[in-house]
Design a protein around this motif. Structure first.
Motif, mmCIF file in Angstrom:
data_model
loop_
_atom_site.group_PDB
_atom_site.id
_atom_site.type_symbol
_atom_site.label_atom_id
_atom_site.label_comp_id
_atom_site.label_asym_id
_atom_site.label_seq_id
_atom_site.Cartn_x
_atom_site.Cartn_y
_atom_site.Cartn_z
ATOM 1 N N ALA A 111 0.880 -1.492 0.152
ATOM 2 C CA ALA A 111 -0.100 -0.612 0.226
ATOM 3 C C ALA A 111 1.368 1.148 -0.247
ATOM 4 O O ALA A 111 0.407 1.944 -0.611
ATOM 5 N N ALA A 112 1.720 0.515 0.921
ATOM 6 C CA ALA A 112 2.291 2.142 0.852
ATOM 7 C C ALA A 112 3.490 2.644 -0.245
ATOM 8 O O ALA A 112 3.636 3.608 -0.613
ATOM 9 N N ALA A 113 4.492 1.643 -1.063
ATOM 10 C CA ALA A 113 4.325 1.589 -2.342
ATOM 11 C C ALA A 113 3.473 2.396 -3.352
ATOM 12 O O ALA A 113 3.580 3.338 -4.097
ATOM 13 N N LEU A 150 -5.281 1.473 2.997
ATOM 14 C CA LEU A 150 -6.014 2.221 1.735
ATOM 15 C C LEU A 150 -6.053 3.876 1.587
ATOM 16 O O LEU A 150 -5.952 3.964 0.404
ATOM 17 N N SER A 151 -6.273 4.787 2.690
ATOM 18 C CA SER A 151 -6.452 5.698 3.008
ATOM 19 C C SER A 151 -4.961 6.819 1.776
ATOM 20 O O SER A 151 -4.466 6.290 3.094
ATOM 21 N N GLY A 152 -5.138 6.525 1.133
ATOM 22 C CA GLY A 152 -4.039 7.686 0.519
ATOM 23 C C GLY A 152 -3.793 7.303 -1.191
ATOM 24 O O GLY A 152 -3.171 8.165 -1.894
ATOM 25 N N ALA A 156 -8.343 5.795 -8.194
ATOM 26 C CA ALA A 156 -8.072 4.275 -9.714
ATOM 27 C C ALA A 156 -7.344 2.926 -9.009
ATOM 28 O O ALA A 156 -8.008 2.282 -8.770
ATOM 29 N N ILE A 157 -6.707 3.320 -7.768
ATOM 30 C CA ILE A 157 -6.154 1.885 -7.182
ATOM 31 C C ILE A 157 -7.331 0.977 -6.107
ATOM 32 O O ILE A 157 -7.517 0.320 -6.201
ATOM 33 N N PHE A 158 -7.300 2.210 -5.522
ATOM 34 C CA PHE A 158 -8.767 1.953 -4.777
ATOM 35 C C PHE A 158 -10.006 1.295 -5.676
ATOM 36 O O PHE A 158 -10.165 -0.079 -5.269
ATOM 37 N N THR A 215 -17.655 6.609 0.290
ATOM 38 C CA THR A 215 -16.773 5.565 -0.426
ATOM 39 C C THR A 215 -16.856 4.149 -0.012
ATOM 40 O O THR A 215 -16.622 3.287 -0.789
ATOM 41 N N TRP A 216 -15.843 4.805 0.975
ATOM 42 C CA TRP A 216 -15.707 3.287 1.884
ATOM 43 C C TRP A 216 -17.087 2.488 2.370
ATOM 44 O O TRP A 216 -17.132 1.249 1.740
#
Length: 229
Positions: A111-113, A150-152, A156-158, A215-216
């Motif tokens: 997630a960080a990457a 997933l915050s941040g 598109a990724i989410f 959204t969550w």
């Protein structure tokens, strides 16, 4: 206890430091010379296996952050890509195939990457690997921990993580082979790209601080509907 941290316990502190130094040298060589060679990219993928010490995986991801796209192999066959991804996964959906979930520390690495890297596209090996890890664990990890992780990431990724999780739940088989196959299908499908969706869909799936809660909830409702079917 996080399930994927057992490998670290098998190594003494001195052994872990030696391994970290060795891998650091490999990363420097890859950055300097190896990114242009297919066999080097394939070799560096080894450090993203689920059973490799998480500390080392984190170190590799951070060192290679500017060039994670170079872990992709030009014109790689689908079978080769699928095998490479399969070798990194410990199982399919934990709720379906009785495999254990991945550790929070390992999921945080991917997630960080994804939050920091800016050269990845959906067809890249590391992107597909990250989506595989995050989607297989989404419904088995704590909801608040997953939301925070997933915050941040971009909308598109989410969108890819949640829609992939939905597809995996719909499959019902839950094997890692079907899971990886679904991830590859989705990431190679240009029409599934978030930017290709209609304006209303893009608006609904905005994953920004102001829209995050709504959204969550929508994402959880979507996954719950699938599980209830």
């Amino acid at each position: 206890t996080d399930p994927s941290l057992a490998t670290e316990k098998l190594l003494l502190d001195d052994e872990m430091r030696a391994l970290d130094d060795f891998v650091g040298d490999l990363c420097e060589s890859f950055i300097e010379y190896g990114g242009q060679y297919v066999f080097c990219a394939r070799f560096m993928r080894f450090f993203f296996r689920h059973d490799f010490p998480t500390k080392i995986t984190k170190s590799v991801a951070e060192k290679l952050l500017p060039i994670l796209n170079l872990l992709s192999v030009e014109d790689e066959t689908r079978d080769s890509l699928q095998l490479s991804l399969l070798q990194s996964m410990k199982g399919g959906l934990p709720s379906m195939d009785s495999s254990s979930r991945d550790s929070s520390a390992l999921l945080d690495i991917f997630a960080a990457a994804l939050k920091k890297v800016n050269k990845l596209n959906r067809q890249d090996y590391f992107y597909m690997l990250s989506i595989s890890f995050l989607s297989r664990n989404m419904e088995s990890c704590g909801l608040e921990a997953t939301k925070k992780r997933l915050s941040g990431v971009t909308s598109a990724i989410f969108y890819d993580v949640v829609l992939t999780s939905k597809q995996l739940l719909c499959d019902k088989s839950g094997t890692k082979e079907s899971m990886v196959g679904r991830v590859i299908e989705r990431c190679l499908d240009y029409s599934a790209n978030f930017q290709m969706q209609d304006k209303e869909t893009q608006k609904l799936w905005q994953w920004t601080p102001s829209n995050e809660s709504a959204t969550w909830k929508m994402a959880l409702d979507l996954l719950d509907c699938v599980k209830d079917d």
